[in-house]
Motif scaffolding. Sequence first.
Motif, PDB file in Angstrom:
ATOM      1  N   ASP A  80      -2.652   0.921  -2.921  1.00  0.00           N
ATOM      2  CA  ASP A  80      -2.513  -0.374  -4.146  1.00  0.00           C
ATOM      3  C   ASP A  80      -1.672  -1.457  -3.644  1.00  0.00           C
ATOM      4  N   ASP A  81      -2.462  -2.347  -3.216  1.00  0.00           N
ATOM      5  CA  ASP A  81      -1.693  -3.720  -2.985  1.00  0.00           C
ATOM      6  C   ASP A  81      -0.651  -3.990  -4.170  1.00  0.00           C
ATOM      7  N   ARG A  82      -0.518  -3.561  -5.475  1.00  0.00           N
ATOM      8  CA  ARG A  82       0.164  -4.182  -6.391  1.00  0.00           C
ATOM      9  C   ARG A  82       1.532  -3.549  -6.390  1.00  0.00           C
ATOM     10  N   VAL A  83       1.745  -2.452  -5.497  1.00  0.00           N
ATOM     11  CA  VAL A  83       2.965  -1.791  -5.448  1.00  0.00           C
ATOM     12  C   VAL A  83       3.385  -1.645  -4.250  1.00  0.00           C
ATOM     13  N   ARG A  84       4.896  -1.709  -3.728  1.00  0.00           N
ATOM     14  CA  ARG A  84       5.283  -1.844  -2.358  1.00  0.00           C
ATOM     15  C   ARG A  84       6.584  -0.594  -2.279  1.00  0.00           C
ATOM     16  N   LEU A  85       6.368  -0.023  -1.129  1.00  0.00           N
ATOM     17  CA  LEU A  85       7.386   1.094  -1.014  1.00  0.00           C
ATOM     18  C   LEU A  85       8.253   0.191  -0.182  1.00  0.00           C
ATOM     19  N   ILE A  86       9.753   0.362  -0.676  1.00  0.00           N
ATOM     20  CA  ILE A  86      10.599  -0.473   0.080  1.00  0.00           C
ATOM     21  C   ILE A  86      11.599   0.741   0.691  1.00  0.00           C
ATOM     22  N   GLU A  87      12.050   1.050   2.055  1.00  0.00           N
ATOM     23  CA  GLU A  87      12.821   1.689   2.462  1.00  0.00           C
ATOM     24  C   GLU A  87      14.110   1.036   3.172  1.00  0.00           C
ATOM     25  N   ASP A  88      15.415   1.475   2.435  1.00  0.00           N
ATOM     26  CA  ASP A  88      16.519   0.863   2.823  1.00  0.00           C
ATOM     27  C   ASP A  88      17.576   1.847   3.396  1.00  0.00           C
TER      28      ASP A  88
END
Length: 390
Positions: free
Chosen positions: A129-137
Amino acid sequence: MVDPSPAVLDDAVARTREALTRMGAPDRLAAPLVAVLGPDAAARLTADPWQLLELSSVTPRQADFCARTLLGAAARPDDPRRVRALVVRLVRRAAREGHTAVEYARVARALRSLGVTAPDAAGQAAAEDDRVRLIEDMPEEGDDSEFDGDLPEPPAPDRFLALASLGEAEQRLARELVRLTASEPIMDSATAAETVQAAAEKAGHDPAPELVAALVTVALRGVTVVVAGPAAQEARLATIRYAAAIAAESQTGMALLTPQASGAAALNRVLAEEGIRARTVAAALDDHALAECGLVVVDRATALDTETFAALAAACPGHAHLVLLADPAQLPSAGPGQVVADLIASRTVAVAALPDDARPTAQAALAAEVGAGRLPERVDAPGHEVVVVP
């Protein structure tokens, strides 16, 4: 894009009512769904009944009932369509509460409570879903000098989910702040201190050492948070005046910005005779007013949300110094994000604190006490402009 005609919208609402009836949903949702999903709302709902969750008034339980009515046994708790809708809903709710991102583990727990058993359902939903982004820090790596043999496995990254627009804004803001923190000093510390002292003497003032130190930091560092509590209003205005003196002496130019028009008007009344004019952030960004400024001072900076901050930082030229005048105890921005508080906590930018005024107003003194978590039994207010009622 051409807006649909009234006839097209009326037809879309009628078709959406029919689709809602087939899934056992109230037809009063038709018009709101067309507004959110567009003229093809009926087809989209038929293909994915969990798009009902685009309306905040619809609960997951209600959407599940409608999906079972329409799809029968094919409506499973782990249906990717359902998972995507739930993830988007959870992240949007976090954004409404002021968070630009939400911990992945928190979303995963919420999904499990809603019957989703797939182990990486949230990550899969973000990938689809291009409305949500997974961010890894990635956490900072520790000192590995004590290991003589094989190095240990690297730590697992911290994972967050965010609305795509907010995730992009946070990453853009981070890049721009890194760029600005590398800005060269506007002047050396001795010259900055002399400039402040000269401006103060001209005005008949004797600046506190903390105030001078804050202005020296502003001249040296690319990004500075200047903390001004409610009882430091005179020091806050003095910071603006002396920052303007540094900008004039160094011939870099200064822009004074504030989030709201009311704040700009209040500053302009106080600074009317000094040739310093405040503008709203939005107005300055619209006409590219920051292109030649070497010093960008933002008053009441806690009121700026992440997306506005990212646009502001991007508009600052490479040589500019960004100065954030802020009281961290004030209410945060209406939009998602608490940039000033995050910057202070991160220890990645300079932070300078202004001293309280020698004679703060009764309102300011009370605000300072409350901000520190205390409610005094009485406030020194001879005119009874402030009264503490037990």
